[in-house]
Design an enzyme around this catalytic site. Sequence first.
Site, mmCIF file in Angstrom:
data_model
loop_
_atom_site.group_PDB
_atom_site.id
_atom_site.type_symbol
_atom_site.label_atom_id
_atom_site.label_comp_id
_atom_site.label_asym_id
_atom_site.label_seq_id
_atom_site.Cartn_x
_atom_site.Cartn_y
_atom_site.Cartn_z
ATOM 1 N N ASP A 1 0.667 2.569 8.884
ATOM 2 C CA ASP A 1 0.215 1.839 10.076
ATOM 3 C C ASP A 1 1.226 1.878 11.223
ATOM 4 O O ASP A 1 0.873 1.611 12.364
ATOM 5 C CB ASP A 1 -0.057 0.365 9.729
ATOM 6 N N THR B 1 4.966 2.488 5.932
ATOM 7 C CA THR B 1 3.540 2.208 6.114
ATOM 8 C C THR B 1 2.930 3.265 7.016
ATOM 9 O O THR B 1 3.561 3.687 7.999
ATOM 10 C CB THR B 1 3.240 0.816 6.723
ATOM 11 N N ASP C 1 3.495 -0.207 11.947
ATOM 12 C CA ASP C 1 3.468 -1.496 12.652
ATOM 13 C C ASP C 1 4.626 -2.418 12.279
ATOM 14 O O ASP C 1 4.527 -3.631 12.423
ATOM 15 C CB ASP C 1 2.124 -2.212 12.379
ATOM 16 N N ARG D 1 3.984 -16.605 -5.365
ATOM 17 C CA ARG D 1 2.569 -17.015 -5.371
ATOM 18 C C ARG D 1 1.785 -15.955 -6.158
ATOM 19 O O ARG D 1 1.061 -15.152 -5.599
ATOM 20 C CB ARG D 1 2.061 -17.111 -3.930
ATOM 21 N N GLY E 1 0.843 -1.200 0.000
ATOM 22 C CA GLY E 1 0.000 0.000 0.000
ATOM 23 C C GLY E 1 0.872 1.241 0.000
ATOM 24 O O GLY E 1 1.891 1.286 0.682
ATOM 25 N N ASP F 1 6.098 -5.247 6.004
ATOM 26 C CA ASP F 1 6.568 -6.587 6.378
ATOM 27 C C ASP F 1 6.366 -7.594 5.244
ATOM 28 O O ASP F 1 7.233 -8.435 4.992
ATOM 29 C CB ASP F 1 5.904 -7.059 7.671
ATOM 30 N N ARG G 1 -4.704 -1.304 10.111
ATOM 31 C CA ARG G 1 -4.700 -2.775 10.123
ATOM 32 C C ARG G 1 -4.869 -3.291 11.550
ATOM 33 O O ARG G 1 -5.765 -2.856 12.251
ATOM 34 C CB ARG G 1 -3.397 -3.293 9.493
HETATM 35 O O1 F6P Z 1 -1.254 -0.989 5.331
HETATM 36 C C1 F6P Z 1 -1.764 0.246 4.912
HETATM 37 C C2 F6P Z 1 -3.269 0.189 4.803
HETATM 38 O O2 F6P Z 1 -3.729 1.465 4.415
HETATM 39 C C3 F6P Z 1 -3.989 -0.279 6.052
HETATM 40 O O3 F6P Z 1 -4.094 0.708 7.044
HETATM 41 C C4 F6P Z 1 -5.307 -0.714 5.475
HETATM 42 O O4 F6P Z 1 -5.894 -1.701 6.296
HETATM 43 C C5 F6P Z 1 -4.923 -1.289 4.139
HETATM 44 O O5 F6P Z 1 -3.662 -0.746 3.811
HETATM 45 C C6 F6P Z 1 -5.889 -0.977 3.021
HETATM 46 O O6 F6P Z 1 -5.476 -1.650 1.888
HETATM 47 P P1 F6P Z 1 -6.037 -1.352 0.428
HETATM 48 O O7 F6P Z 1 -5.330 -0.127 -0.097
HETATM 49 O O8 F6P Z 1 -5.725 -2.576 -0.338
HETATM 50 O O9 F6P Z 1 -7.513 -1.091 0.542
#
Ligand code: F6P
Length: 371
Positions: A149, A147, A151, A81, A14, A119, A193
């Site tokens: 997040d 990120t 995390d 994968r 992301g 990660d 997340r």
């Molecule tokens: O990891 C970054 C993040 O924005 C998270 O906070 C969220 O859960 C996820 O990616 C959303 O993913 P996507 O862009 O695939 O909807």
Amino acid sequence: MHPLNRIGILTAGGDCPGLNAVIRSVAKEAIIQGLGVVGIEDGFLGLIENRCRPLSRRDVSGILASGGTILGSSNRSNPARFAVGKNPDGSPVFADVSDRCLAAIREHRLDAIVVVGGDGSMTVAQQLWERGIRDGTDLHFVGVPKTIDNDLHGTDITFGFATAVSIATEALDRVHTTAASHQRVMVVEVMGRNAGWIALHAGVASGSDIILIPEIPFSIDSVCKAIEDRGRMGAKFSVIAVSEGARPAGGERFVARVDPTSPDPIRLGGIGKHLSEQIESRTGHESRYVVLGHVQRGGTPVAADRVLATQFGHHAIRLLLNGKRHRLVALQNGRLTDIPMSECANRQRLVDTADPLIAAARGVGTMFGDE
Ligand code: F6P
């Protein structure tokens, strides 16, 4: 050791604010040091599909403050994968296409790749490196942690987080005034997340009345009681910052969608709506919810993220020039450092329930739904 002449750079997973600042930092310093730089498009997908292009100083000028990534990103391109088709029932057919990546790496004569990712991306890099060893491709990686997040295991902070917190804080500030005008409960669902960092920091920064994070399962009774207690004390409105990964004690996380082609297939979402409806039906207080979503990932990075991204990019190049491979750049106790990439693969750094910020928030009367 294998000489370092050309490096690749990719942004995977992301996106988040500050990716371009890292690309600029890595590419400019590498070029100044006499290295060739190749931009790999759309993360690992660019290796699978051999979409790589040389980056010049001009290509990376003027991008420091821009959001997104000039290289593009993908969060469904694990070479080991990779979805290559569909079964008759619509489910994806996966194949290991790592050999395609190694062929692209050889064709572009890449000695090392800077992987800007989370990660999942570090895990993919690790797998590709191990595959390269078996196939005789002398390839090295360094990782830069990214990120919103925050995390990633091994680093105290990731770039993108400060911007996301600032956007979420502004949103919470804004709903505060409308909550007060209409005497409503306003619920703001933020990303993160399985980690509550964004909700915790934005909740504290905005003075939210209730903060709900995945690390502290909440009781809906406690949340409703907190709102009613506030009402009795004269506060007729409440603002709640809730993580998308928050869940009631003994209950499940709210899953918005499942993407089987993604290495991390679960997409969280829905807790904000659920909470708002529960609060309204149980307390009679009118409630509205806002899902901030990708607003938190877009647009210009705040100054702190531009600074961090520039430092991370610099450290990545220094690692490569000093012959250190398969390391992840990190910030620990305010100091730039690095850890083995394998250490952060498939691990998440969650909020410690003993975090002093939680204590500080509780100190000013903020509720976490567990009281
Ligand atoms: O990891 C970054 C993040 O924005 C998270 O906070 C969220 O859960 C996820 O990616 C959303 O993913 P996507 O862009 O695939 O909807």
